[in-house]
Design an enzyme around this catalytic site. Sequence first.
Site, PDB file in Angstrom:
ATOM      1  N   PHE A 244       0.805  -1.230   0.000  1.00  0.00           N
ATOM      2  CA  PHE A 244       0.000   0.000   0.000  1.00  0.00           C
ATOM      3  C   PHE A 244       0.833   1.273   0.000  1.00  0.00           C
ATOM      4  CE2 PHE A 244      -2.229  -3.371   2.430  1.00  0.00           C
ATOM      5  CZ  PHE A 244      -3.180  -3.682   1.476  1.00  0.00           C
TER       6      PHE A 244
ATOM      7  N   GLY B 121      -5.267  -0.727  -8.901  1.00  0.00           N
ATOM      8  CA  GLY B 121      -4.870  -0.998  -7.515  1.00  0.00           C
ATOM      9  C   GLY B 121      -5.293   0.044  -6.504  1.00  0.00           C
ATOM     10  N   GLU B 122      -5.363   1.286  -6.917  1.00  0.00           N
ATOM     11  CA  GLU B 122      -5.604   2.337  -5.927  1.00  0.00           C
ATOM     12  C   GLU B 122      -6.965   3.010  -6.057  1.00  0.00           C
ATOM     13  OE1 GLU B 122      -1.608   4.474  -4.938  1.00  0.00           O
ATOM     14  OE2 GLU B 122      -1.342   3.405  -6.814  1.00  0.00           O
TER      15      GLU B 122
ATOM     16  N   ASN C 205      -7.889  -9.611 -15.880  1.00  0.00           N
ATOM     17  CA  ASN C 205      -8.355 -10.793 -15.158  1.00  0.00           C
ATOM     18  C   ASN C 205      -9.469 -10.336 -14.223  1.00  0.00           C
ATOM     19  OD1 ASN C 205      -8.772 -12.727 -13.107  1.00  0.00           O
ATOM     20  ND2 ASN C 205      -6.706 -13.565 -13.363  1.00  0.00           N
TER      21      ASN C 205
HETATM   22 MO1  MOS Z   1       1.022   2.916  -3.655  1.00  0.00          MO
HETATM   23  S1  MOS Z   1       0.668   4.408  -2.330  1.00  0.00           S
HETATM   24  O1  MOS Z   1       1.594   3.779  -4.973  1.00  0.00           O
HETATM   25  O2  MOS Z   1       1.843   1.634  -3.103  1.00  0.00           O
END
Ligand code: MOS
Length: 777
Positions: free
Chosen positions: A282, A743-744, A671
């Site tokens: 993270f 991811g974010e 995926n």
């Molecule tokens: Mo992230 S805060 O770019 O691991």
Amino acid sequence: MSIVDETKALTKSAMQAAMAKAVALAPDNWMRGGEPDPLIRSQHGHIGKPVSRLDGPLKVAGAAPFAAEFAMDGMVYAALAYSTIAKGRITSLDIAEAEAAPGVVLVMTHRNAPRMQPPPLFLTVEKASGGDKVPVMQDDRIYWNGQPIAVLLAETQEQADYAKSLVGVTYEVNDALTSFAEARVRGTAPAHFMGQPLQNNIGDADKALAAAPYKVDATYTTPRHNHNPIELHAVTLAWQDGTLHINDAQQAVAHSAWTLAQVFGIAEEQIVITSPYVGGGFGSKTLWQHHILAAAAARLAGRPVRLVLSREGVYRVVGGRSLTEQRVALGADAEGRLTALIHSGATAKTPHNAMPEPFILATRSAYRSDNIRLDVQQVELDMLGNTFMRAPGEAVGTFALECAMDELAEVLGIDPVELRIRNEPEKDPTTGLPFSSRQIAEAWRAGAERFGWQRRNPRPGATRDGEWLVGIGCATATYPYYRMPGGAARLTLTRGGHATVDVAVHEMGMGTATVQTQVAAERLGLPMENVSFNYGDSRLPGVILAGGSQQTAAIGASVIAAYNTLVEELLRLAGNDSPLAGLKSEEVGSRNAGLCKLDEPERYETYDSILGRAQRDEVSVEAAPPNPSEMMHWSMHSHGAMFCEARVNAITGETRVSRFLGSFDCGRILNPKTAASQFRGGIIMGLGLALMEETQFDERSGRVMNPSLAEYHMPVHMDVPEIEVMWTDIPDPHTPMGARGVGEIGITGTGAAVANAVYNATGKRVRDLPITLEKLL
Ligand code: MOS
């Protein structure tokens, strides 16, 4: 700065500006991504399949080793003692009792630590990954409350922990600046992020706001957050013949190897970092003091060392997200079109790091307005260096902006979904660049339909179910597409048709290894079983961060470069006797374990046949992709529409999120299984940001007072409802595989969607996170 330096800096920034302009105006086909990745046309095969994680069975069986599970011969265990003052000097250190304690092998303090350079700061130079740049245990100075002051090595962890309790220390205490309010009174400074100012000025936003017939103007605050990946930060390491081998929990293996080499003044190759499995990062699993201290102590003791930070240790040594106070002021005409957009405020960092929480990043590309003023100011406090934490900037910035949009919708009497669609920009509002792909209106419409948004009662506090007030709210989610420089990959193909991809990247639970095996199999026209994906080792090619939601794009571009080189090599080996004779590499693609002409697939030869005739067992190539100029040519972002249903107890004030839907536009989904998991994970972290997470920082002492999972609250299973996720699946024509990061983005918009739902349920507007029950009573 001297005149020479100043001239150099001016010349550099003028050159950068000229370069940016040239790239913006250049023809598309000059850019990487100007021609779509041929893979985005491929409709069958591996991409888009919900393949289960290849490492799943190993993890379920407990057979996937994490950093603290590697054993080394003769290994000793480390414990850290922490300072209890925020600023000053150590005046006395009594370690005699600790040294005499059972099993103790070494007590390291600033008095006997080897000489080391401070680590270069993460994202200030290409390969740096240091969280802060203070010298590590080099003198008696204290920079923050919680700074390590002694390392205890012992034969068992319990002996090390006990010895730590015997360290006696006294301090000379200096005046520390630990109060955000006091620091702001002393004065703020304009903040910079990754070398760029966090200020934008377009038109005259203040004047336009004053003249606007409809407006909102409010202040939103967000607290400090600490990192809490389930896997504690850990290293198991040893020096062998001058080379340091580290089993690490790392999201930047190559960066951290280089950074440690600078610290110890040795060659980059003398640091080997492996990190096969990581239990969440993270943004926190870069380089912090525990790496340096464990390596230094191992050198001094001549023994391998395992250092696992305790949960408290993670709070003391590893930075988290800083606090923010944000003003959002929006002006609009009667149709709801924004005429003024102001997003400004302040955050705190330290004198020894480079990370102001950049809360205006998402606002730069969010809405059309002729008048925009964005400004992040910073103060510097005496505290642990704060750092990147999932969607730094966007996570808390979208809370402020998207609550303000909800408030504006009410002022205007316009539906909040409609208000957002009405303010969609045609091009990037601050850079003027075209969007690479922006289908957010489609995500809004599809999400609203699925969620049942039309059943919402716009009147707050109007829906009640027994003692529960029920409301729904929405918000925009967004996160940029990044691809950082430094990519490279090696591709090895054997005669039997087995391919190996080598690249120094990371599997922190996102599914990287699985997805990249799918992608490589698709690109090479091979079954997944015939592809091995090697990662998590600093000796492999590439300097690629698992961060900024860019790892998939960075690997994708690197593998494309290696693949193109491989095809050229195979065509050369195929020679004149092949059906492929005379073809150029760009006319050729892969299918069925061989190469074929893209528009004439019957002109085909297998890898086995090509290598066989050339009497080669294998062919191996390594290549690096072009610099990421696409990011200066298009405005590139992932998008999402978030919908939340919240129930607030009218008697106790407690909030329960009962439904959540994220409707995403993130390009092609490679995926669906692992992507859905990323989206949900981000949303769950967003529920924590909305309702629970808060570092209790004592402003008098600068000490974090809740360094444990008992006192720092995060969502558990009972707090998380069924989370639905859906996506447009529209490929971005300018990215590898047509994909953008996933991811974010899930943590962005979530805080505002919850706050807006709570407002719709109760009529109470909470602008201060987290939304705890006392704020609703
Ligand atoms: Mo992230 S805060 O770019 O691991």
